[in-house]
Design a protein around this motif. Structure first.
Motif, PDB file in Angstrom:
ATOM      1  N   ALA A 237      -4.551 -50.974 -24.916  1.00 13.28           N
ATOM      2  CA  ALA A 237      -5.109 -50.913 -26.201  1.00 13.28           C
ATOM      3  C   ALA A 237      -5.044 -52.561 -26.658  1.00 13.28           C
ATOM      4  N   LEU A 238      -3.775 -52.676 -26.642  1.00 17.85           N
ATOM      5  CA  LEU A 238      -3.446 -54.246 -26.960  1.00 17.85           C
ATOM      6  C   LEU A 238      -4.244 -55.314 -26.600  1.00 17.85           C
ATOM      7  N   GLY A 239      -4.459 -55.040 -25.140  1.00 13.90           N
ATOM      8  CA  GLY A 239      -5.478 -56.070 -24.245  1.00 13.90           C
ATOM      9  C   GLY A 239      -6.684 -56.201 -24.870  1.00 13.90           C
ATOM     10  N   ARG A 240      -7.295 -54.979 -25.150  1.00 17.88           N
ATOM     11  CA  ARG A 240      -8.625 -54.778 -25.609  1.00 17.88           C
ATOM     12  C   ARG A 240      -8.767 -55.259 -27.208  1.00 17.88           C
ATOM     13  N   VAL A 241      -7.871 -55.126 -27.935  1.00 16.46           N
ATOM     14  CA  VAL A 241      -7.836 -55.756 -29.239  1.00 16.46           C
ATOM     15  C   VAL A 241      -7.497 -57.299 -29.076  1.00 16.46           C
ATOM     16  N   SER A 242      -6.782 -57.720 -28.208  1.00 15.56           N
ATOM     17  CA  SER A 242      -6.409 -59.265 -28.250  1.00 15.56           C
ATOM     18  C   SER A 242      -7.910 -59.819 -27.590  1.00 15.56           C
ATOM     19  N   ILE A 243      -8.484 -59.367 -26.463  1.00 16.75           N
ATOM     20  CA  ILE A 243      -9.594 -59.890 -26.198  1.00 16.75           C
ATOM     21  C   ILE A 243     -10.897 -59.951 -27.130  1.00 16.75           C
ATOM     22  N   ALA A 244     -11.196 -58.901 -27.968  1.00 15.41           N
ATOM     23  CA  ALA A 244     -11.832 -58.861 -28.991  1.00 15.41           C
ATOM     24  C   ALA A 244     -11.600 -60.150 -30.092  1.00 15.41           C
ATOM     25  N   GLY A 245     -10.408 -60.189 -30.334  1.00  8.24           N
ATOM     26  CA  GLY A 245      -9.854 -61.245 -31.257  1.00  8.24           C
ATOM     27  C   GLY A 245     -10.168 -62.680 -30.764  1.00  8.24           C
ATOM     28  N   ALA A 246      -9.860 -62.910 -29.459  1.00  5.49           N
ATOM     29  CA  ALA A 246     -10.118 -64.207 -28.949  1.00  5.49           C
ATOM     30  C   ALA A 246     -11.562 -64.468 -28.784  1.00  5.49           C
ATOM     31  N   VAL A 247     -12.387 -63.421 -28.662  1.00  7.43           N
ATOM     32  CA  VAL A 247     -13.986 -63.944 -28.483  1.00  7.43           C
ATOM     33  C   VAL A 247     -14.403 -64.068 -29.799  1.00  7.43           C
ATOM     34  N   LEU A 248     -13.890 -63.431 -30.959  1.00  8.04           N
ATOM     35  CA  LEU A 248     -14.284 -63.822 -32.101  1.00  8.04           C
ATOM     36  C   LEU A 248     -13.814 -65.225 -32.674  1.00  8.04           C
ATOM     37  N   LEU A 249     -12.597 -65.562 -32.165  1.00 10.39           N
ATOM     38  CA  LEU A 249     -12.066 -67.091 -32.252  1.00 10.39           C
ATOM     39  C   LEU A 249     -13.072 -67.771 -31.840  1.00 10.39           C
ATOM     40  N   ALA A 250     -13.149 -67.800 -30.439  1.00  9.14           N
ATOM     41  CA  ALA A 250     -14.220 -68.779 -29.617  1.00  9.14           C
ATOM     42  C   ALA A 250     -15.416 -68.877 -30.079  1.00  9.14           C
ATOM     43  N   LEU A 251     -16.049 -68.025 -30.935  1.00 12.45           N
ATOM     44  CA  LEU A 251     -17.352 -67.977 -31.367  1.00 12.45           C
ATOM     45  C   LEU A 251     -17.490 -68.861 -32.503  1.00 12.45           C
ATOM     46  N   ILE A 252     -16.572 -68.493 -33.575  1.00  7.70           N
ATOM     47  CA  ILE A 252     -16.415 -69.021 -34.679  1.00  7.70           C
ATOM     48  C   ILE A 252     -16.102 -70.401 -34.840  1.00  7.70           C
ATOM     49  N   MET A 253     -15.436 -71.072 -33.584  1.00 13.09           N
ATOM     50  CA  MET A 253     -15.104 -72.249 -33.714  1.00 13.09           C
ATOM     51  C   MET A 253     -16.139 -73.016 -33.048  1.00 13.09           C
ATOM     52  N   ASN A 254     -17.492 -72.899 -33.624  1.00 15.59           N
ATOM     53  CA  ASN A 254     -18.753 -73.716 -32.962  1.00 15.59           C
ATOM     54  C   ASN A 254     -19.011 -73.233 -31.478  1.00 15.59           C
ATOM     55  N   GLY A 255     -18.619 -71.996 -31.184  1.00 11.65           N
ATOM     56  CA  GLY A 255     -18.812 -71.487 -29.649  1.00 11.65           C
ATOM     57  C   GLY A 255     -17.749 -72.458 -29.025  1.00 11.65           C
ATOM     58  N   SER A 256     -16.657 -72.883 -29.518  1.00  7.94           N
ATOM     59  CA  SER A 256     -15.594 -73.701 -28.573  1.00  7.94           C
ATOM     60  C   SER A 256     -16.301 -74.567 -27.636  1.00  7.94           C
ATOM     61  N   VAL A 257     -17.322 -75.522 -28.126  1.00  8.39           N
ATOM     62  CA  VAL A 257     -18.046 -76.324 -27.232  1.00  8.39           C
ATOM     63  C   VAL A 257     -17.636 -77.704 -26.888  1.00  8.39           C
ATOM     64  N   ALA A 258     -16.551 -77.959 -27.831  1.00  7.89           N
ATOM     65  CA  ALA A 258     -16.080 -79.500 -28.045  1.00  7.89           C
ATOM     66  C   ALA A 258     -14.302 -79.333 -28.133  1.00  7.89           C
TER      67      ALA A 258
END
Length: 477
Positions: free
Chosen positions: A23-44
């Motif tokens: 469960a911790l893994g699933r929550v961590s991945i969802a949070g990491a995906v959110l972070l990757a998206l809001i940082m302009n897609g982590s493109v730079a």
């Protein structure tokens, strides 16, 4: 005897801790995906490198967990071999002197002729090829990790719902930024509103990709809420109750907001691919055989298609207008012609994964009005992959990857009677990403690739999850 008892105790403790750890893994991945998206897609930089480190850590922590299902194990094994093959070939491309000279790029032979002491390699830029390796390996490894973490029906559906909420947060944040904070810098040197409606992203096409995947997942969440409500009604012996609860109604409204956000981006590929494919999926879902809803299913499917067509006609004018502004003079034609010419010059070994910018300039059309533009990508992910890896490796990776996903979706359609909307929408996401990749580069944006990998992993986990025991509905009156 005592040792055996201690071993049994340790196994019980490990089993008890495994559930919360997953469960911790699933929550961590969802949070990491959110972070990757809001940082302009982590493109730079530095956001791209930060996201790579975070996801590499999560994969190391959670991918080695045990796999209980033989079917899931086969999918993970096949995906792992695919990643291993691709990664090994990319590393080989960057290693000087490793592959036969006939496969190396001619630029190194030219350098040797003028007295530069270099050892030839396949890649025209070996350092960039090695730096690009995480971009290739992390999304499929994340897909595998999500599969490993979601080996129960409840975990798989919960992960799908969680990822839909991640996408919804990005959509709502984008709306807030566009309306209340235009001109604000948000993880980018470009201000919000630099393009048409793009929110946390700079490029409208990338925004449309994320919003589209979000719309598909939210549509799936609506049906998952319906399934949960139906199961509760059966358990409580309740009949003739609507499946439209506040949760499912809210998810449907959120899906509509995501659709409006797609249209607002004015992305031609985003709006005019996502909407037709999504409404086609919804129509197909209406045609799924259900005893209680078989009557009138063709009427409902037709109504869904009509609603989708109406939405496109009424609100899609900005996207249609952008077709008229370019016509056959679209700059993508310039990139595609040059990329194809480069592929024909290096069809077997390619020119190095991630080295498009170093290869493309000499293939520019000198007569094109776009010859002075800076091309970071080919605006066709399949062509760029073939240029980077060579046609044989690219074809092997693409066909095997699609075979895995289509095979999983097929199993889901056969096994998951009450959850068939998920494999249908999963196929819709795959179709949309395929179409968009043909004309742009959504999967070359780290945040988008990781979000798509996580969603497809959750959808695959739903398809492969064990079927629940049938309820004793004969006693329900």
């Amino acid at each position: 005897m005592a040792a055996a008892t201690e071993t049994g105790v340790f196994r019980k403790l490990a089993g008890a801790a495994e559930g919360p750890y997953r469960a911790l893994g699933r929550v961590s991945i969802a949070g990491a995906v959110l972070l990757a998206l809001i940082m302009n897609g982590s493109v730079a930089a530095p956001y791209e490198q930060l996201v790579h480190v975070i996801f590499a850590g999560l994969i190391v922590l959670f991918l080695p967990l045990p796999i209980r299902s033989r079917t899931t194990g086969r999918v993970v094994l096949t995906s792992g071999l695919l990643v291993l093959f691709g990664a090994a070939w990319i590393v080989a491309q960057a290693q000087p002197g490793l592959l036969p000279t006939a496969l190396t790029h001619p630029i190194w032979q030219d350098a040797a002729r003028v007295g530069l002491g270099v050892t030839p390699s396949v890649s025209v830029n070996p350092a960039q090829t090695l730096v690009s390796l995480p971009q290739f390996v992390l999304p499929p490894l994340l897909f595998m990790t999500v599969l490993v973490l979601c080996q129960s029906r409840r975990a798989a559906t919960g992960m799908w719902i969680g990822l839909s909420l991640v996408g919804l947060f990005v959509v709502l944040l984008s709306i807030v930024l566009e309306v209340a904070f235009p001109g604000m810098g948000f993880f980018s040197r470009y201000a919000v509103g630099f393009s048409t409606f793009s929110g946390v992203f700079v490029n409208r096409n990338i925004a449309a990709s994320v919003f589209a995947v979000t719309a598909f997942t939210l549509a799936g969440t609506v049906y998952l809420f319906h399934v949960q409500t139906r199961a509760r009604h059966l358990a409580q012996r309740i009949q003739d109750q609507s499946l439209w609860t506040p949760r499912s109604t809210g998810a449907a409204l959120a899906c509509f907001v995501a659709l409006i956000a797609i249209i607002a981006t004015q992305s031609r590929a985003g709006a005019l691919m996502a909407l037709p494919i999504l409404f086609l999926c919804l129509a197909v879902i209406q045609l799924q055989p259900r005893r209680a809803a078989r009557q009138g299913m063709w009427i409902r499917a037709g109504a869904v298609l009509l609603a989708g067509a109406g939405l496109i006609v009424l609100l899609g004018e900005p996207s249609f207008a952008r077709f008229e502004s370019y016509g056959l003079a679209d700059p993508r034609w310039h990139a595609w012609r040059g990329t194809w010419a480069a592929i024909l010059d290096h069809p077997v070994a390619g020119t190095g994964f991630g080295a498009f910018q170093d290869t493309f300039p000499i293939y520019r059309d000198p007569e094109s009005r776009w010859r002075e533009a800076i091309w970071v990508h080919a605006h066709n992910g399949f062509l760029e992959l073939a240029l980077g890896l060579g046609i044989p490796a690219a074809v092997a990776l693409i066909t095997t990857g699609y075979a895995v996903l289509l095979g999983v979706a097929r199993q889901g359609l056969r096994r998951q009677r009450s959850l068939r909307p998920i494999p249908i929408l999963m196929l819709g996401i795959l179709g949309f990403l395929t179409g968009h990749t043909l004309v742009d580069f959504p999967l070359q944006i780290p945040g988008v690739a990781l979000y798509a990998a996580a969603v497809l992993g959750a959808g695959s986990a739903v398809c492969l999850s064990p079927r629940p025991a049938r309820p004793q509905s004969s006693s329900v009156k």
